[in-house]
Design an enzyme around this catalytic site. Structure first.
Site, PDB file in Angstrom:
ATOM      1  N   GLU A  48     -33.044 116.994  -5.615  1.00  0.00           N
ATOM      2  CA  GLU A  48     -33.611 116.787  -6.950  1.00  0.00           C
ATOM      3  C   GLU A  48     -34.380 118.030  -7.375  1.00  0.00           C
ATOM      4  O   GLU A  48     -34.868 118.794  -6.529  1.00  0.00           O
ATOM      5  CB  GLU A  48     -34.560 115.571  -6.898  1.00  0.00           C
ATOM      6  N   ASN A 195     -31.360 106.113 -13.428  1.00  0.00           N
ATOM      7  CA  ASN A 195     -31.995 106.010 -12.109  1.00  0.00           C
ATOM      8  C   ASN A 195     -33.261 105.187 -12.251  1.00  0.00           C
ATOM      9  O   ASN A 195     -34.022 105.371 -13.214  1.00  0.00           O
ATOM     10  CB  ASN A 195     -32.361 107.427 -11.620  1.00  0.00           C
ATOM     11  N   GLU A 196     -33.479 104.290 -11.322  1.00  0.00           N
ATOM     12  CA  GLU A 196     -34.702 103.470 -11.315  1.00  0.00           C
ATOM     13  C   GLU A 196     -35.073 103.037 -12.739  1.00  0.00           C
ATOM     14  O   GLU A 196     -36.180 103.313 -13.221  1.00  0.00           O
ATOM     15  CB  GLU A 196     -35.859 104.204 -10.620  1.00  0.00           C
ATOM     16  N   TYR A 266     -37.870 103.000   0.499  1.00  0.00           N
ATOM     17  CA  TYR A 266     -38.606 104.019   1.260  1.00  0.00           C
ATOM     18  C   TYR A 266     -39.430 103.347   2.355  1.00  0.00           C
ATOM     19  O   TYR A 266     -39.978 102.258   2.155  1.00  0.00           O
ATOM     20  CB  TYR A 266     -39.526 104.814   0.325  1.00  0.00           C
ATOM     21  N   GLU A 323     -31.160 106.195  -2.360  1.00  0.00           N
ATOM     22  CA  GLU A 323     -32.406 106.875  -1.962  1.00  0.00           C
ATOM     23  C   GLU A 323     -33.018 106.085  -0.828  1.00  0.00           C
ATOM     24  O   GLU A 323     -33.234 104.877  -0.961  1.00  0.00           O
ATOM     25  CB  GLU A 323     -33.417 106.937  -3.121  1.00  0.00           C
ATOM     26  N   GLN A 372     -35.188 113.804   0.970  1.00  0.00           N
ATOM     27  CA  GLN A 372     -34.207 114.619   0.271  1.00  0.00           C
ATOM     28  C   GLN A 372     -33.755 115.757   1.183  1.00  0.00           C
ATOM     29  O   GLN A 372     -34.301 115.927   2.254  1.00  0.00           O
ATOM     30  CB  GLN A 372     -34.784 115.141  -1.017  1.00  0.00           C
TER      31      GLN A 372
HETATM   32  O1  AHR Z   1     -37.197 110.877  -4.189  1.00  0.00           O
HETATM   33  C1  AHR Z   1     -38.337 110.964  -4.983  1.00  0.00           C
HETATM   34  C2  AHR Z   1     -38.347 109.960  -6.123  1.00  0.00           C
HETATM   35  O2  AHR Z   1     -38.418 108.666  -5.606  1.00  0.00           O
HETATM   36  C3  AHR Z   1     -37.132 109.937  -7.001  1.00  0.00           C
HETATM   37  O3  AHR Z   1     -37.164 110.892  -7.995  1.00  0.00           O
HETATM   38  C4  AHR Z   1     -37.206 108.564  -7.611  1.00  0.00           C
HETATM   39  O4  AHR Z   1     -35.957 108.051  -7.964  1.00  0.00           O
HETATM   40  C5  AHR Z   1     -37.892 107.743  -6.536  1.00  0.00           C
HETATM   41  O5  AHR Z   1     -38.908 106.978  -7.041  1.00  0.00           O
END
Ligand code: AHR
Length: 516
Positions: A48, A195-196, A266, A323, A372
C-alpha cells in the site's frame, strides 16, 4: 467431600493427566483423500502507499544511487523473488479509496502531488502509478490485484481505469496506455470494488455497499478472455453480516461479475486497538494471547464460510482474506501513521499457524494477502536507506513455498498436548499436509509452546523427510541490521526408525518437510 477424599481425587486426576501427557502427539495424514488445491495466491502480498511500504522500501526511482531496475530496488526484488510471490495487492487498503488513477500516469514529473491523508499526512508524489505497479509485478513474476476506488471515485472513473489497463481496442484510453509505453493490455487477475466499505472506505451499511457494487460492477467492461475476478469488499473480525448479505444479494448478471467476498482480520496481542501490545520485549502472557488470537481466524473463517455455504452452495464464491497479520503498538520514535513494527520469531509462528488454517479451508480461501510486504506491519523485509534485512516472517513464507499449488490432505492430530500460560491455553501442535504438484508429500508442524520440546509421531507412508526448521533462543528474537542472521531456518531431516517417523520439535518452532 472430606479433605482426604479431595486429595485422593486430585492425585488420581493428576496421574490421569500425566498418563495423557505421556502419550506422544500423533499426526495421521490421509494420503488417499485429497482435498482442495491450495491456490498459490493464498501466499499473496499487499503493498500500500503507506509509510515506506512503497516509497523507499520498494521504489527508489530510476535516478537513485541504490541499485534499481526502472526505479524498483534490486535487493528487495531479488529477495522477494525467492518467496515466489504469486500476487501483489495495490494501491491500498484505505489509500485505494482516495486514489485517482489518472494522477499516476504519464510523465512522472508532471504528476500531481497530493497528501496521503490516511497515512501520516505525508507527500504523495504519484511517482508509482499503474505502469510502475505492473512493472513491479512483472519483475517479481507475480500477478496483479488492483483495488478500485469506490469511496471517493465514480463508477465512470473505475470503469475507465479497467478499460485503460485491459482494452485491446483502438479506444482513446487504450491508445493513451500505448502512448504511455505499454502496447499490450495489462493483465489484471483480481479487481476489488472498494476496501473496508464499513470503515475508511466510506462508512457504509452493507445494504448501501451491495447496491453500489451492483452499480459499479455493471460498468466494468473488459475483454472476455481477460476478465479479472471481481471482489466485493466484505467484513472483518466477528462480523459475518457482510459475507451473509453480499453472498445473498449480489448475483452475477449477464453484464456483471461477482467472484469473491473479502475479509480482514488482524492479530493484536491484547485484542484492544488502543493498546495492542509491543512488538518486542513482551511477556509470555502476550506470546500465548497473540497465538490464541491468531488461531481465532479458524472460527472466523468457518462462521463466514457457513454464510457462503447457505447462499452459494455450489461454492462459486471465494472467501479471500485480503488483509491479515499482526498489528502491534507502533515502534517508539517512528511516525505513528507509518505502521512500522519490528518482526520477531513470534511473527513467523503466527504466519505458520495462519498458513495451516488457510490450507484447511482451501476450497473457499483461494487468496490471501499479508499486511504488508515491506516496512509496514508484519512485513517480509525491512529497509533503511540502502540496507535491507529479512524478517522471521520472510523465512516462514520461504519455508512454505512448496505448499503453493499443492493439494491439501486431511490430517488428524491425536493426543495433542495443551500449552497453558496463566488463564489461557491453546493446542501445542498445529499441522498441515499436502501433496505437491510433482507428487511429493509435504507436512508442516508448529510447536506453539515456548518452553517445551514436543515429540510428534508422523503417521504417513514415507521413510525420509527433508526440509527446514525455524526457531530462535527468545520469543522475541529478531534480525537487525547489525545482526541480520539471528533468526533463519536450518536444514532438518528425519528418517523412519523401525518404520516410525518421530519428529522432535524444539520449543516455539516451525518445521516444513518434504518426503524424499
Ligand atoms: O493495512 C493497513 C490498513 O488496515 C489498510 O489500509 C486498511 O484496509 C486496514 O484497516
Amino acid at each position: 467431600m472430606t479433605i482426604l477424599k479431595i486429595a485422593v481425587a486430585t492425585a488420581l486426576l493428576s496421574i490421569a493427566a500425566l498418563g495423557q501427557a505421556a502419550e506422544p502427539v500423533r499426526i495421521t495424514i490421509e494420503t488417499g483423500k485429497p482435498g482442495a488445491v491450495i491456490n498459490k495466491d493464498v501466499y499473496g502480498q499487499f503493498a500500500e502507499h503507506l509509510g515506506s511500504g512503497i516509497y523507499g522500501g520498494l521504489w527508489v526511482g530510476p535516478d537513485s544511487p541504490i541499485p534499481n531496475t526502472r526505479g524498483w530496488r534490486n535487493d528487495v526484488i531479488g529477495a522477494l523473488k525467492n518467496l515466489h510471490v504469486p500476487l501483489v495487492r495495490w494501491p491500498g487498503g484505505c489509500f485505494a479509496d482516495e486514489y485517482h488513477w489518472r494522477e499516476g500516469i504519464g510523465e512522472r514529473r508532471s504528476r500531481p502531488v497530493k497528501v496521503n491523508t490516511n497515512w501520516g499526512g505525508v507527500t504523495e508524489s504519484n511517482a508509482v502509478g499503474t505502469h510502475e505497479f505492473f512493472d513491479l509485478v512483472d519483475q517479481l513474476g507475480a500477478d496483479a490485484y488492483v483495488n478500485g476506488n469506490l469511496g471517493s471515485g465514480t463508477a465512470q472513473e473505475m470503469a475507465e481505469w479497467l478499460e485503460y489497463m485491459t482494452a485491446d481496442s483502438t479506444s482513446t484510453l487504450a491508445e493513451l496506455r500505448r502512448k504511455n509505453g505499454h502496447n499490450a493490455p495489462f493483465k489484471v487477475k483480481y479487481f476489488a470494488i472498494g476496501n473496508e466499505a464499513w470503515g475508511c472506505g466510506g462508512n457504509m451499511t452493507v445494504q448501501h455497499y451491495a447496491d453500489l457494487y451492483n452499480q459499479y460492477a455493471s460498468f466494468l467492461k473488459t475483454p472476455k478472455e481477460d476478465t479479472p475476478q471481481l471482489i466485493a469488499a466484505g467484513g472483518h473480525d466477528d462480523d459475518t453480516s457482510w459475507s451473509d448479505y453480499l453472498s445473498a444479494h449480489i448475483h452475477e448478471q449477464w453484464n456483471m461479475h461477482f467472484d469473491a467476498v473479502s475479509f480482514h482480520y488482524y492479530t493484536l496481542p491484547t485484542g484492544i486497538w488502543e493498546k495492542k501490545g509491543q512488538a518486542t520485549g513482551f511477556p509470555e502472557e502476550q506470546w500465548i494471547s497473540t497465538l490464541k488470537n491468531t488461531l481465532r481466524i479458524d472460527t472466523l473463517i468457518k462462521n463466514n464460510v457457513a454464510k457462503l455455504d447457505k447462499n452459494d452452495p455450489k461454492k462459486k464464491l471465494a472467501f479471500n482474506v485480503d488483509e491479515w497479520g499482526t498489528w502491534y503498538d507502533v515502534e517508539p520514535g517512528t511516525n505513528p501513521g507509518f505502521l512500522f513494527q519490528k518482526n520477531t520469531l513470534r511473527d513467523a509462528v503466527v504466519a505458520a499457524l495462519n498458513f495451516n488454517i488457510f490450507h484447511a479451508h482451501a476450497d473457499r480461501v483461494r487468496m490471501t494477502n499479508i499486511a504488508q510486504m515491506v516496512n509496514v506491519l508484519q512485513s517480509m523485509i525491512v529497509t533503511d536507506n540502502d540496507k535491507m534485512l529479512l524478517t522471521p516472517t520472510y523465512y516462514a513464507y520461504q519455508m512454505y513455498v512448496p505448499f503453493q499449488g499443492a493439494t491439501s490432505l486431511p490430517l488428524h492430530v491425536e493426543h495433542n498436548a495443551e500449552y497453558r500460560f496463566g488463564k489461557l491455553s491453546i493446542p501445542a501442535i498445529s499441522a498441515s499436509a499436502a501433496r505437491s504438484a510433482d507428487g511429493k508429500l509435504l507436512v508442516s508442524v508448529v510447536n506453539t509452546n515456548p518452553e517445551k520440546t514436543a515429540d510428534v509421531v508422523l503417521d504417513m507412508p514415507v521413510q525420509k523427510l527433508n526440509g527446514q526448521l525455524l526457531t530462535a533462543p527468545r520469543m522475541d528474537s529478531l534480525n537487525t541490521f547489525e545482526q541480520p542472521d539471528q533468526v533463519h531456518p536450518v536444514p532438518y531431516s528425519i528418517t523412519a526408525v523401525k518404520g516410525k517417523m518421530v519428529l522432535t520439535l524444539p520449543p516455539k518452532s516451525v518445521v516444513v518437510l518434504t518426503a524424499q
